[in-house]
Motif scaffolding. Structure first.
Motif, PDB file in Angstrom:
ATOM      1  N   LEU A  75      90.542 119.272 -22.850  1.00 46.17           N
ATOM      2  CA  LEU A  75      91.641 119.623 -23.745  1.00 46.17           C
ATOM      3  C   LEU A  75      91.970 118.453 -24.661  1.00 46.17           C
ATOM      4  O   LEU A  75      91.996 117.293 -24.232  1.00 46.17           O
ATOM      5  N   ASP A  76      92.220 118.778 -25.911  1.00 50.94           N
ATOM      6  CA  ASP A  76      92.564 117.765 -26.897  1.00 50.94           C
ATOM      7  C   ASP A  76      93.833 117.035 -26.438  1.00 50.94           C
ATOM      8  O   ASP A  76      94.838 117.656 -26.130  1.00 50.94           O
ATOM      9  N   PRO A  77      93.814 115.699 -26.393  1.00 50.92           N
ATOM     10  CA  PRO A  77      94.999 114.963 -25.919  1.00 50.92           C
ATOM     11  C   PRO A  77      96.213 115.119 -26.808  1.00 50.92           C
ATOM     12  O   PRO A  77      97.328 114.780 -26.387  1.00 50.92           O
ATOM     13  N   ALA A  78      96.022 115.656 -28.010  1.00 50.28           N
ATOM     14  CA  ALA A  78      97.154 115.859 -28.920  1.00 50.28           C
ATOM     15  C   ALA A  78      97.592 117.311 -28.986  1.00 50.28           C
ATOM     16  O   ALA A  78      98.534 117.626 -29.715  1.00 50.28           O
ATOM     17  N   GLN A  79      96.918 118.224 -28.240  1.00 53.00           N
ATOM     18  CA  GLN A  79      97.253 119.643 -28.360  1.00 53.00           C
ATOM     19  C   GLN A  79      97.993 120.151 -27.138  1.00 53.00           C
ATOM     20  O   GLN A  79      97.559 119.955 -25.997  1.00 53.00           O
ATOM     21  N   ALA A  80      99.107 120.822 -27.389  1.00 51.69           N
ATOM     22  CA  ALA A  80      99.864 121.504 -26.342  1.00 51.69           C
ATOM     23  C   ALA A  80     100.396 122.799 -26.947  1.00 51.69           C
ATOM     24  O   ALA A  80     100.362 123.009 -28.155  1.00 51.69           O
ATOM     25  N   GLY A  81     100.894 123.680 -26.080  1.00 53.43           N
ATOM     26  CA  GLY A  81     101.489 124.912 -26.593  1.00 53.43           C
ATOM     27  C   GLY A  81     101.035 126.133 -25.827  1.00 53.43           C
ATOM     28  O   GLY A  81     100.596 126.060 -24.673  1.00 53.43           O
ATOM     29  N   SER A  82     101.126 127.285 -26.482  1.00 54.14           N
ATOM     30  CA  SER A  82     100.919 128.590 -25.859  1.00 54.14           C
ATOM     31  C   SER A  82      99.598 129.188 -26.339  1.00 54.14           C
ATOM     32  O   SER A  82      99.399 129.368 -27.541  1.00 54.14           O
ATOM     33  N   PHE A  83      98.734 129.531 -25.382  1.00 59.02           N
ATOM     34  CA  PHE A  83      97.397 130.021 -25.697  1.00 59.02           C
ATOM     35  C   PHE A  83      97.069 131.175 -24.747  1.00 59.02           C
ATOM     36  O   PHE A  83      97.907 131.611 -23.963  1.00 59.02           O
ATOM     37  N   TRP A  84      95.844 131.663 -24.795  1.00 56.45           N
ATOM     38  CA  TRP A  84      95.448 132.722 -23.871  1.00 56.45           C
ATOM     39  C   TRP A  84      93.941 132.791 -23.807  1.00 56.45           C
ATOM     40  O   TRP A  84      93.246 132.122 -24.581  1.00 56.45           O
ATOM     41  N   TYR A  85      93.439 133.563 -22.858  1.00 57.30           N
ATOM     42  CA  TYR A  85      92.000 133.744 -22.718  1.00 57.30           C
ATOM     43  C   TYR A  85      91.696 135.233 -22.627  1.00 57.30           C
ATOM     44  O   TYR A  85      92.534 136.034 -22.213  1.00 57.30           O
ATOM     45  N   HIS A  86      90.487 135.607 -23.038  1.00 52.09           N
ATOM     46  CA  HIS A  86      90.119 137.021 -23.011  1.00 52.09           C
ATOM     47  C   HIS A  86      88.614 137.154 -23.145  1.00 52.09           C
ATOM     48  O   HIS A  86      87.914 136.218 -23.571  1.00 52.09           O
ATOM     49  N   SER A  87      88.099 138.326 -22.792  1.00 58.45           N
ATOM     50  CA  SER A  87      86.698 138.617 -23.068  1.00 58.45           C
ATOM     51  C   SER A  87      86.497 138.673 -24.573  1.00 58.45           C
ATOM     52  O   SER A  87      87.304 139.256 -25.299  1.00 58.45           O
ATOM     53  N   GLN A  88      85.394 138.078 -25.026  1.00 60.36           N
ATOM     54  CA  GLN A  88      85.068 138.111 -26.451  1.00 60.36           C
ATOM     55  C   GLN A  88      83.950 139.109 -26.734  1.00 60.36           C
ATOM     56  O   GLN A  88      83.535 139.269 -27.879  1.00 60.36           O
ATOM     57  N   LEU A  89      83.480 139.822 -25.713  1.00 57.46           N
ATOM     58  CA  LEU A  89      82.361 140.738 -25.881  1.00 57.46           C
ATOM     59  C   LEU A  89      82.845 142.119 -26.301  1.00 57.46           C
ATOM     60  O   LEU A  89      83.602 142.765 -25.565  1.00 57.46           O
ATOM     61  N   SER A  90      82.419 142.561 -27.478  1.00 58.32           N
ATOM     62  CA  SER A  90      82.794 143.875 -27.997  1.00 58.32           C
ATOM     63  C   SER A  90      84.318 144.043 -27.898  1.00 58.32           C
ATOM     64  O   SER A  90      85.057 143.155 -28.289  1.00 58.32           O
ATOM     65  N   VAL A  91      84.800 145.195 -27.370  1.00 62.08           N
ATOM     66  CA  VAL A  91      86.241 145.412 -27.188  1.00 62.08           C
ATOM     67  C   VAL A  91      86.600 145.415 -25.709  1.00 62.08           C
ATOM     68  O   VAL A  91      87.562 146.034 -25.285  1.00 62.08           O
ATOM     69  N   GLN A  92      85.820 144.678 -24.917  1.00 66.47           N
ATOM     70  CA  GLN A  92      85.985 144.699 -23.465  1.00 66.47           C
ATOM     71  C   GLN A  92      87.373 144.289 -23.009  1.00 66.47           C
ATOM     72  O   GLN A  92      87.873 144.788 -21.993  1.00 66.47           O
ATOM     73  N   TYR A  93      88.022 143.387 -23.726  1.00 70.89           N
ATOM     74  CA  TYR A  93      89.311 142.933 -23.203  1.00 70.89           C
ATOM     75  C   TYR A  93      90.382 144.015 -23.264  1.00 70.89           C
ATOM     76  O   TYR A  93      91.410 143.924 -22.578  1.00 70.89           O
ATOM     77  N   ALA A  94      90.136 145.102 -24.018  1.00 67.02           N
ATOM     78  CA  ALA A  94      91.069 146.236 -23.974  1.00 67.02           C
ATOM     79  C   ALA A  94      91.101 146.880 -22.595  1.00 67.02           C
ATOM     80  O   ALA A  94      92.066 147.569 -22.252  1.00 67.02           O
TER      81      ALA A  94
END
Length: 527
Positions: A127-146
């Motif tokens: 993680l970038d030592p200067a970056q903080a905040g609100s993020f998220w993770y998800h599948s990037q394949l097609s529309v799988q994260y739906a």
């Protein structure tokens, strides 16, 4: 449809100011996380279906870290249900990536191949030592994260310059809004390809709870607060398509972060949050002790296509003392203080550099064809990931098929992108690996190069958007619409930054190099 959740003002304790409460983060420089991707039952609105789930939950387990740590995320693909995609890959949305680690960025057919059932891949992300905040993770394949493969990631800053403004910032203050489908993403995409109509969500969820017309009266999510305390709420839109208009009865929201960038406090009473976007805002529990509605109105599509979205949910019984006041759409007209993006001012000033290159994106959907285009080109993923080909020496424009929509720029330059959305579709454009400067926001004629908001998801409309970014991270970076049904039918591009430098910087692991041969060996039914 309007979706509502309850905000409970408990008033159980005296108004005592204390040390800021933050989510406990495991100590040490490295965090090891395991995500088992499984098929399992899920019923956030009372309708049970099989989903694609991280560790069997929706959303997936919340990830927390302190800026500067290294995340080591082992993803084990244990999918078995062949009515949905069986391969997968994970993207950590908004987290800065470096060129030497771009192979862990998670974009299928851009920076990696997906991996199939029975296989694992470990993402190592410093993680970038200067970056903080609100993020998220998800599948990037097609529309799988739906189908459910999505979760939150919060990077805390022990030295947050704005921490004196709030008292509580922990797991209870992380809020999500999400659209939800009762059918699989594969059937939804097949319907879209046949009809040109994006499937309308069966429901909208607030903190993974919701109701749909004709369904059971699922208990709404509640957010307990203590009278007198100030809360930093982190609102993350983990939708595959929809935006939400959010407000809280009798309370204002003081925005202090947008997509991981801290901003000077800016008070509103209604905000529109689009797929992929994140905001932190402070709510002061200073009203009389009572129960108040959080209003989260879902937008996206024609409700006539689905009667479940055509009727406001009814409230009869209140198992957790739902507010007795009527549900509303929140402040409107003269009473509304909306969030205007161009009014947000980063607390760390960073002027937008003058552009070396200018690029225009015209978005368009041809009549009678289910595809979206940028400059008359509908993006189609190559069979060999862009990064693989660059490492193999393919770095000239003629090396890339026109449908890859890949734009090549030298390293260490500034690119200005003007986006024209003639159809007024409201595309939330997302750039992987870095932020851009929003020199001009949709809805405003202001050109701000002095200290504009910086973020990684920006929304188009009837006007133009002007964005600038640097090419100081050599490699291929996805730049696409975060309405994943649009993205799946072509609304994407790849920014090629300093390709002639990539081979000197990027040295992938053997595990990464095995991904493509293993994926290519899979039967089509498992890809």
């Amino acid at each position: 449809m309007q979706l509502y959740a309850s905000l409970f003002l408990l008033g159980l304790f005296n108004n005592v100011r204390g040390v800021t409460v933050t989510q406990a983060v495991p100590p040490g420089p490295t965090q090891h996380i395991t995500l088992d991707i499984v098929n399992g039952p899920v019923s956030p609105d009372g309708f049970t279906r099989i989903g694609v789930l991280a560790n069997g939950t929706f959303p997936g387990p919340p990830l927390v870290a302190t800026k500067g740590q290294t995340l080591v995320v082992q993803v084990n693909n244990k999918l078995t249900n062949d009515t949905m995609r069986l391969s997968t890959s994970i993207d950590f949305d908004g987290v800065f990536q470096t060129s030497d680690n771009i192979f862990n960025e998670g974009s299928p057919f851009v920076t990696q191949c997906p991996f199939g059932p029975g296989e694992s891949y470990t993402y190592t992300i410093p993680l970038d030592p200067a970056q903080a905040g609100s993020f998220w993770y998800h599948s990037q394949l097609s529309v799988q994260y739906a189908d459910g493969l999505r979760g939150t990631l919060i990077i805390y800053d022990p030295d947050d310059p704005l921490q004196d403004l709030y008292d509580v910032d922990d797991a209870s203050t992380v809020l999500t809004v999400a659209d939800w489908w009762h059918n699989t993403s594969t059937s939804g995409l097949a319907s879209y390809l046949q009809t040109q109509i994006i499937p309308v969500a069966d429901d909208g969820l607030f903190n993974a709870r919701g109701r749909y017309n004709g369904g059971p009266e699922v208990e709404y999510a509640a957010v307990p607060v203590t009278s007198g305390k100030r809360y930093r709420f982190r609102l993350i839109n983990i939708s595959a398509r929809s935006d939400f208009v959010v407000s809280i009865d009798n309370h204002t929201m003081t925005v202090i972060e947008a997509d991981g960038v801290e901003v000077h406090p800016h008070t509103v009473n209604v905000l529109d949050i689009f797929a992929g976007q994140r905001y932190s805002f402070i709510v002061h529990a200073n009203q009389p002790v009572a129960n108040y509605w959080i209003n989260a109105q879902i937008n996206g599509g024609n409700p006539a296509h689905n009667l479940n979205l055509n009727v406001r949910p009814r409230i009869n019984r209140a198992p957790r003392a739902e507010p007795t006041t009527p549900m509303t759409e929140g402040p409107t007209g003269a009473d509304a203080l909306p969030l205007n993006e161009w009014e947000l001012v980063p607390i760390v000033p960073m002027p937008a550099p003058e552009p070396d290159f200018n690029l225009t994106f015209n978005t368009f959907m041809p009549v009678g064809i289910t595809e979206w285009e940028i400059n008359n080109i509908s993006y189609i993923s190559p069979s060999v990931p862009t990064l693989v080909r660059v490492l193999n020496g393919e770095i000239q424009p003629d090396d890339f098929n026109v449908t890859e929509n890949t734009f090549l720029f030298p390293a260490n330059k500034t690119v200005q992108v003007t986006i024209i959305d003639a159809a007024n579709e409201g595309h939330p454009f997302h750039l992987h690996g870095m932020n851009f400067w929003v020199v001009k926001s949709n809805g405003s004629d202001i050109i701000n190069t002095v200290n504009p908001i910086r973020r990684d998801v920006d929304v188009t409309g009837t006007g133009t958007n002007i964005l600038r970014f640097r090419t100081d991270k050599p490699g291929p970076w996805f730049f696409h619409c975060h309405i994943f049904y649009h993205f799946a039918v072509g609304l994407g591009s790849v920014i090629g930054a300093g390709f002639d430098e990539v081979g000197k910087i990027v040295h992938p692991t053997e595990a990464w190099e095995r991904l493509c041969p293993n994926y290519d060996a899979l039967p089509a039914s498992e890809q």
